[in-house]
Write a protein that holds these residues in place. Structure first.
Motif, short mmCIF file in Angstrom:
data_model
loop_
_atom_site.label_atom_id
_atom_site.label_comp_id
_atom_site.label_asym_id
_atom_site.label_seq_id
_atom_site.Cartn_x
_atom_site.Cartn_y
_atom_site.Cartn_z
N VAL A 1 52.18 26.20 20.89
CA VAL A 1 53.08 25.10 20.53
C VAL A 1 53.16 24.13 21.70
CG1 VAL A 1 54.45 26.43 18.89
CG2 VAL A 1 55.08 26.45 21.32
N GLU A 2 53.62 22.91 21.41
CA GLU A 2 53.77 21.88 22.42
C GLU A 2 55.19 21.33 22.38
OE1 GLU A 2 50.83 18.97 21.49
OE2 GLU A 2 49.15 20.19 22.23
N VAL A 3 55.57 20.65 23.45
CA VAL A 3 56.89 20.03 23.50
C VAL A 3 57.04 19.06 22.33
CG1 VAL A 3 58.39 18.48 24.81
CG2 VAL A 3 57.10 20.27 26.00
N GLY A 4 58.15 19.18 21.63
CA GLY A 4 58.42 18.32 20.48
C GLY A 4 58.11 18.97 19.15
N ASP A 5 57.34 20.06 19.15
CA ASP A 5 57.01 20.74 17.89
C ASP A 5 58.27 21.32 17.26
OD1 ASP A 5 54.38 20.16 18.26
OD2 ASP A 5 53.74 22.22 18.71
N LYS A 6 58.36 21.19 15.94
CA LYS A 6 59.45 21.82 15.19
C LYS A 6 59.00 23.21 14.75
CE LYS A 6 61.69 17.59 13.59
NZ LYS A 6 62.16 16.80 12.42
N ILE A 7 59.87 24.18 14.94
CA ILE A 7 59.55 25.58 14.71
C ILE A 7 60.29 26.10 13.49
CG2 ILE A 7 59.58 27.91 15.71
CD1 ILE A 7 57.71 25.90 17.08
N SER B 1 57.54 33.11 15.41
CA SER B 1 58.95 32.75 15.54
C SER B 1 59.80 33.52 14.55
CB SER B 1 59.11 31.24 15.30
OG SER B 1 60.48 30.90 15.26
N TRP B 2 60.99 33.91 14.99
CA TRP B 2 61.97 34.58 14.15
C TRP B 2 63.19 33.67 13.95
CZ3 TRP B 2 60.54 35.35 19.06
CH2 TRP B 2 61.51 35.23 20.05
N PHE B 3 63.02 32.36 14.21
CA PHE B 3 64.13 31.41 14.16
C PHE B 3 63.58 30.02 13.84
CE2 PHE B 3 62.48 31.82 18.43
CZ PHE B 3 62.22 30.51 18.78
N SER B 4 64.48 29.07 13.62
CA SER B 4 64.12 27.66 13.46
C SER B 4 64.60 26.89 14.68
CB SER B 4 64.76 27.07 12.20
OG SER B 4 64.31 27.73 11.04
N GLY B 5 63.83 25.88 15.09
CA GLY B 5 64.24 25.11 16.26
C GLY B 5 63.19 24.10 16.66
N LYS B 6 63.27 23.66 17.91
CA LYS B 6 62.37 22.64 18.44
C LYS B 6 61.97 23.02 19.86
CE LYS B 6 62.23 17.64 19.39
NZ LYS B 6 63.02 16.38 19.35
N VAL B 7 60.68 22.82 20.19
CA VAL B 7 60.18 23.14 21.53
C VAL B 7 60.60 22.04 22.50
CG1 VAL B 7 58.15 23.61 22.94
CG2 VAL B 7 58.19 24.33 20.54
N GLU C 1 65.08 24.61 21.57
CA GLU C 1 66.43 24.20 21.19
C GLU C 1 66.66 24.71 19.78
OE1 GLU C 1 67.59 20.06 19.94
OE2 GLU C 1 68.50 20.10 21.94
N VAL C 2 67.73 25.46 19.59
CA VAL C 2 68.00 26.07 18.29
C VAL C 2 69.42 25.75 17.86
CG1 VAL C 2 66.34 27.93 18.61
CG2 VAL C 2 68.68 28.24 19.40
N SER C 3 69.65 25.86 16.57
CA SER C 3 70.99 25.64 16.02
C SER C 3 71.78 26.93 16.12
CB SER C 3 70.90 25.19 14.56
OG SER C 3 70.22 23.96 14.47
N GLY C 4 72.91 26.87 16.77
CA GLY C 4 73.73 28.06 16.91
C GLY C 4 74.49 28.05 18.22
N GLN C 5 75.01 29.20 18.59
CA GLN C 5 75.78 29.33 19.81
C GLN C 5 75.16 30.40 20.70
OE1 GLN C 5 79.91 30.15 19.29
NE2 GLN C 5 80.33 30.34 21.48
N ALA C 6 74.81 30.03 21.92
CA ALA C 6 74.26 30.98 22.88
C ALA C 6 75.40 31.59 23.69
CB ALA C 6 73.27 30.29 23.80
N ILE C 7 75.37 32.90 23.83
CA ILE C 7 76.38 33.61 24.59
C ILE C 7 75.70 34.34 25.74
CG2 ILE C 7 78.09 35.47 24.52
CD1 ILE C 7 78.64 34.72 21.64
N GLU C 8 76.22 34.16 26.92
CA GLU C 8 75.63 34.76 28.12
C GLU C 8 75.93 36.25 28.18
OE1 GLU C 8 76.02 34.42 32.99
OE2 GLU C 8 76.98 32.94 31.68
N ASP D 1 74.91 28.85 10.49
CA ASP D 1 74.88 29.24 9.08
C ASP D 1 73.74 28.59 8.33
OD1 ASP D 1 77.06 30.86 9.41
OD2 ASP D 1 78.52 29.36 8.77
N SER D 2 73.42 27.34 8.65
CA SER D 2 72.38 26.62 7.93
C SER D 2 71.00 27.18 8.19
CB SER D 2 72.39 25.13 8.33
OG SER D 2 72.16 24.99 9.72
N ASP D 3 70.85 27.96 9.30
CA ASP D 3 69.56 28.53 9.65
C ASP D 3 69.43 29.98 9.24
OD1 ASP D 3 68.68 26.21 10.68
OD2 ASP D 3 68.99 26.72 12.78
N GLN D 4 70.49 30.58 8.73
CA GLN D 4 70.43 31.98 8.37
C GLN D 4 69.61 32.15 7.11
OE1 GLN D 4 73.81 34.47 8.75
NE2 GLN D 4 74.90 33.06 10.05
#
Length: 248
Positions: free
Chosen positions: A23-29, A120-126, A137-144, A244-247
């Motif tokens: 994949v390259e920068v800008g690709d949608k996953i 990929s096991w998710f939707s997002g952008k490189v 970059e993915v839709s959701g909340q990242a928790i440390e 929720d929209s990506d589940q």
């Protein structure tokens, strides 16, 4: 424990020297997009003795395969009979079966992967591609997370904020990521057999466990995400609550 935003979060996939980014920068996953290809070997080691609830060398009499045998995913490795039911332990992956430490009940399955693809096991952008990582970059909340181990997996989050034991723990754990305040080896072993895919806890003491895990400061902060799809990436100490929209 801190979050990295409620709408957009970043997920990092580490690369080895054998991995080739696809994949390259800008690709949608999307799910099942090929992210990397490469050649590698994978060793899945786990405590078969604990799963059978026997000590050391006693494990050997329950084995259905021999050291060095080729096994298929889902093949029965060991069987222990009981009054009410038989306990079957199946191979989590295909490969070569090895007894790595008979005294401790440890076994492993080694898998040589030629031309391996990571999807990929998710939707997002490189957003970044380097020699040692890909950032999405993915839709959701990242928790440390405070600590962790294991490759990325996704599953349905089941949060138990009170202390449980092996008798009071839930049994419907197929494809579940189990979040428990305190987790002991017997809970880990039983959850593994019942189909759990990863663990989240405030403590972690069983380094021999084969499933991915992360630790967090307070399990109660995850209570509002109970039932949601989450991604656990232990090696990167990442926990992602999928929007929720990506589940799926």
């Amino acid at each position: 424990m801190s979050s990295a935003g409620h709408k957009k979060a970043h997920l990092t996939l580490s690369l080895s020297s054998h991995d080739l980014p696809q994949v390259e920068v800008g690709d949608k996953i999307k799910p099942d997009t090929i992210l990397i290809t490469g050649e590698s070997s994978h060793r899945d080691e786990f405590n078969l003795g604990k799963l059978l609830e026997v000590k050391g060398k006693a494990m050997k009499k329950y084995l259905k395969v021999k050291d060095g045998n080729q096994v298929e995913k889902g093949q029965v490795l060991a069987e222990k009979g009981g009054l009410l039911r038989s306990q079957l332990i199946k191979a989590p992956i295909a490969g070569t079966f090895h007894i790595t430490d008979l005294d401790q009940g440890m076994v492993a399955i080694e898998q040589e992967k030629q031309g391996e693809e990571v999807k990929s096991w998710f939707s997002g952008k490189v957003t970044e591609v380097t020699n040692d990582k890909i950032v999405f970059e993915v839709s959701g909340q990242a928790i440390e997370a405070n600590a962790g181990k294991g490759q990325p997996v996704s599953g349905n989050l089941h949060v138990i904020s009170e202390v449980i034991d092996v008798l009071s723990m839930p049994t419907d754990l197929e494809d579940v990521i189990l979040a428990v305040k305190e987790i002991e080896a017997d809970i880990i072993a039983k959850a593994d057999v019942l189909g759990a895919v990863a663990f989240i806890s405030e403590n972690w003491t069983d380094e021999a466990a084969r499933l991915p895990f992360v630790t967090v400061s307070d399990i109660k902060t995850l209570k509002s995400y109970h039932g949601k799809n989450v991604i656990v990436y232990g090696d990167e100490q990442q926990l992602l609550i999928v929007a929720d929209s990506d589940q799926k």
